[in-house]
Scaffold this motif. Sequence first.
Motif, PDB file in Angstrom:
ATOM      1  N   THR A 146      46.391  -5.980   8.539  1.00  0.00           N
ATOM      2  CA  THR A 146      46.453  -5.986  10.042  1.00  0.00           C
ATOM      3  C   THR A 146      47.768  -5.373  10.747  1.00  0.00           C
ATOM      4  O   THR A 146      48.827  -4.962   9.866  1.00  0.00           O
ATOM      5  N   ASP A 147      47.826  -5.187  11.910  1.00  0.00           N
ATOM      6  CA  ASP A 147      49.007  -4.708  12.647  1.00  0.00           C
ATOM      7  C   ASP A 147      49.924  -5.770  12.959  1.00  0.00           C
ATOM      8  O   ASP A 147      50.716  -5.345  13.804  1.00  0.00           O
ATOM      9  N   SER A 148      50.079  -6.820  12.198  1.00  0.00           N
ATOM     10  CA  SER A 148      50.908  -8.213  12.846  1.00  0.00           C
ATOM     11  C   SER A 148      52.219  -7.529  12.291  1.00  0.00           C
ATOM     12  O   SER A 148      53.218  -7.940  12.919  1.00  0.00           O
ATOM     13  N   SER A 195      43.474  -3.353  13.547  1.00  0.00           N
ATOM     14  CA  SER A 195      44.177  -3.847  14.658  1.00  0.00           C
ATOM     15  C   SER A 195      43.750  -5.333  15.070  1.00  0.00           C
ATOM     16  O   SER A 195      42.764  -5.644  14.850  1.00  0.00           O
ATOM     17  N   CYS A 196      44.954  -6.125  15.210  1.00  0.00           N
ATOM     18  CA  CYS A 196      44.365  -7.709  15.595  1.00  0.00           C
ATOM     19  C   CYS A 196      44.589  -7.689  17.210  1.00  0.00           C
ATOM     20  O   CYS A 196      44.394  -8.962  17.741  1.00  0.00           O
ATOM     21  N   ALA A 197      44.740  -6.538  17.924  1.00  0.00           N
ATOM     22  CA  ALA A 197      44.849  -6.907  19.471  1.00  0.00           C
ATOM     23  C   ALA A 197      43.647  -7.565  20.021  1.00  0.00           C
ATOM     24  O   ALA A 197      43.872  -8.328  20.875  1.00  0.00           O
TER      25      ALA A 197
END
Length: 96
Positions: A56-58, A72-74
């Motif tokens: 993820t993009d965390s 993405s986790c947005a």
Amino acid sequence: VLVDDMVDTAGTLTAAANLMMERGAISVRAICTHPVLSGEAYERVENSKLEELIVTDSIPLKKESRKIRVVSCANLFADVMKSVHHNKSISSKFIM
């Protein structure tokens, strides 16, 4: 498919992938939530038998890799914030 919450140096993950291939797996992919990827992690992933590492993009990646795909986790965060704001349950976002 290997699943982990966090990949730091990628030593254990890549060793597991290599072992699975040695034991007859056709391919190995891994997924993790938080790609810390410190030290030699990128080199280990690149040189391993992993077909792909999905993260993820965390945590922003420090560099790109042909074997690492970022998801993405947005949308998840936005849905959870909206549900909390409207006093609705968020359990369905995390429990299938």
